[in-house]
Design a protein around this motif. Structure first.
Motif, mmCIF file in Angstrom:
data_model
loop_
_atom_site.group_PDB
_atom_site.id
_atom_site.type_symbol
_atom_site.label_atom_id
_atom_site.label_comp_id
_atom_site.label_asym_id
_atom_site.label_seq_id
_atom_site.Cartn_x
_atom_site.Cartn_y
_atom_site.Cartn_z
ATOM 1 N N UNK A 135 34.355 29.182 45.005
ATOM 2 C CA UNK A 135 34.090 29.995 46.189
ATOM 3 C C UNK A 135 35.344 30.109 47.049
ATOM 4 N N UNK A 136 36.063 29.011 47.252
ATOM 5 C CA UNK A 136 37.232 29.022 48.125
ATOM 6 C C UNK A 136 38.385 29.843 47.575
ATOM 7 N N UNK A 137 38.517 29.966 46.256
ATOM 8 C CA UNK A 137 39.666 30.670 45.717
ATOM 9 C C UNK A 137 39.582 32.171 45.931
ATOM 10 N N UNK A 138 38.444 32.684 46.341
ATOM 11 C CA UNK A 138 38.342 34.122 46.569
ATOM 12 C C UNK A 138 37.735 34.436 47.933
ATOM 13 N N UNK A 139 37.912 33.545 48.909
ATOM 14 C CA UNK A 139 37.253 33.759 50.198
ATOM 15 C C UNK A 139 38.048 34.625 51.166
ATOM 16 N N UNK A 140 39.227 35.116 50.770
ATOM 17 C CA UNK A 140 39.985 36.033 51.609
ATOM 18 C C UNK A 140 40.401 37.245 50.780
ATOM 19 N N UNK A 141 40.432 38.398 51.415
ATOM 20 C CA UNK A 141 40.776 39.626 50.694
ATOM 21 C C UNK A 141 42.280 39.862 50.616
ATOM 22 N N UNK A 142 43.067 39.164 51.419
ATOM 23 C CA UNK A 142 44.500 39.417 51.514
ATOM 24 C C UNK A 142 45.327 38.504 50.612
ATOM 25 N N UNK A 143 44.668 37.668 49.795
ATOM 26 C CA UNK A 143 45.395 36.737 48.931
ATOM 27 C C UNK A 143 44.693 36.595 47.590
ATOM 28 N N UNK A 144 45.502 36.331 46.577
ATOM 29 C CA UNK A 144 44.969 36.088 45.237
ATOM 30 C C UNK A 144 45.756 34.938 44.618
ATOM 31 N N UNK A 145 45.033 33.937 44.070
ATOM 32 C CA UNK A 145 45.652 32.769 43.436
ATOM 33 C C UNK A 145 45.338 32.771 41.952
ATOM 34 N N UNK A 146 46.351 32.455 41.152
ATOM 35 C CA UNK A 146 46.174 32.330 39.711
ATOM 36 C C UNK A 146 46.726 30.978 39.286
ATOM 37 N N UNK A 147 45.866 30.161 38.693
ATOM 38 C CA UNK A 147 46.250 28.843 38.186
ATOM 39 C C UNK A 147 46.673 29.015 36.735
ATOM 40 N N UNK A 148 47.960 28.761 36.433
ATOM 41 C CA UNK A 148 48.472 28.956 35.075
ATOM 42 C C UNK A 148 48.407 27.680 34.237
ATOM 43 N N UNK A 149 47.953 26.598 34.822
ATOM 44 C CA UNK A 149 47.897 25.329 34.106
ATOM 45 C C UNK A 149 48.924 24.341 34.619
ATOM 46 N N UNK A 150 50.162 24.774 34.796
ATOM 47 C CA UNK A 150 51.195 23.885 35.328
ATOM 48 C C UNK A 150 51.639 24.282 36.731
ATOM 49 N N UNK A 151 51.304 25.485 37.131
ATOM 50 C CA UNK A 151 51.654 25.950 38.468
ATOM 51 C C UNK A 151 50.620 26.962 38.951
ATOM 52 N N UNK A 152 50.670 27.241 40.249
ATOM 53 C CA UNK A 152 49.788 28.229 40.851
ATOM 54 C C UNK A 152 50.666 29.349 41.397
ATOM 55 N N UNK A 153 50.305 30.587 41.050
ATOM 56 C CA UNK A 153 51.011 31.748 41.573
ATOM 57 C C UNK A 153 50.074 32.426 42.570
ATOM 58 N N UNK A 154 50.544 32.566 43.804
ATOM 59 C CA UNK A 154 49.745 33.169 44.872
ATOM 60 C C UNK A 154 50.425 34.445 45.330
ATOM 61 N N UNK A 155 49.654 35.513 45.467
ATOM 62 C CA UNK A 155 50.157 36.771 46.006
ATOM 63 C C UNK A 155 49.443 37.045 47.317
ATOM 64 N N UNK A 156 50.220 37.223 48.381
ATOM 65 C CA UNK A 156 49.684 37.485 49.720
ATOM 66 C C UNK A 156 50.109 38.877 50.163
ATOM 67 N N UNK A 157 49.187 39.596 50.789
ATOM 68 C CA UNK A 157 49.502 40.898 51.389
ATOM 69 C C UNK A 157 48.980 40.891 52.815
#
Length: 186
Positions: A21-43
């Motif tokens: 639930x927390x990983x998609x609770x905002x519309x201005x950010x997207x997080x992707x867990x690649x296994x060894x790191x997390x890539x976050x895109x913010x607008x």
């Protein structure tokens, strides 16, 4: 023995549900867990207001002589600019950019940015990233370096693309759209 197992599974599923639930609770950010790191895109949008009775950016230093500098070489601004979900100043407040920027180029408008972008919304509440870079403000799209962060952005690295959405040439007030890509370790 049954009671501890039920408690374990109940806590496991509650924790898993909260993470999803927390990983998609905002519309201005997207997080992707690649296994060894997390890539976050913010607008988001940065509102830099130099005018009026309550400006969010104020001049704290200036050179003794400005000479013929195109961009006000030597001027230093301290800021506490709101960050919003959309370009309208009344859109949802998601954080603040705090720090300073100064005119660091003599023959163009080049701003050295030393800013902390702190967030107050969703899972990003109390997380921030730091930007330290030259902003060639007259370019349509500017790329700047993200050098660190706190909270979910601890040990951050990445870049921010900035594009002026609106500017008032008489006051210098501006709204700038940001698209930031941040990489952190798990």
């Amino acid at each position: 023995m049954v009671q501890p197992m039920v408690t374990f599974f109940l806590l496991f599923f509650l924790a898993a549900g909260a993470r999803a639930q927390n990983s998609s609770d905002v519309s201005w950010a997207k997080r992707v867990d690649t296994g060894s790191q997390v890539v976050t895109n913010l607008q988001f949008y940065f509102h830099d207001t130099l005018s009026g009775s309550n400006p969010s950016a104020i001049k704290v230093a200036q050179p003794q002589s400005s000479g013929n500098s195109l961009g006000g070489f030597g001027n230093l601004m301290m800021i506490d600019d709101p960050l919003t979900e959309g370009p309208d100043k009344n859109s949802k407040l998601i954080g603040h950019a705090r720090g300073m920027y100064g005119s660091a180029a003599q023959n163009e408008l080049g701003l050295i940015m030393v800013l902390n972008y702190g967030f107050i919304d969703g899972i990003y509440k109390d997380s921030s990233f730091s930007l330290l870079s030259l902003n060639p403000a007259m370019q349509n799209v500017r790329e700047m370096t993200i050098v660190g962060g706190t909270g979910l952005f601890r040990l951050a690295r990445g870049y921010a693309l900035a594009q002026t959405y609106w500017i008032d040439p008489s006051t210098g007030d501006a709204i700038v759209g940001y698209n930031a890509t941040i990489v952190t370790y798990i």
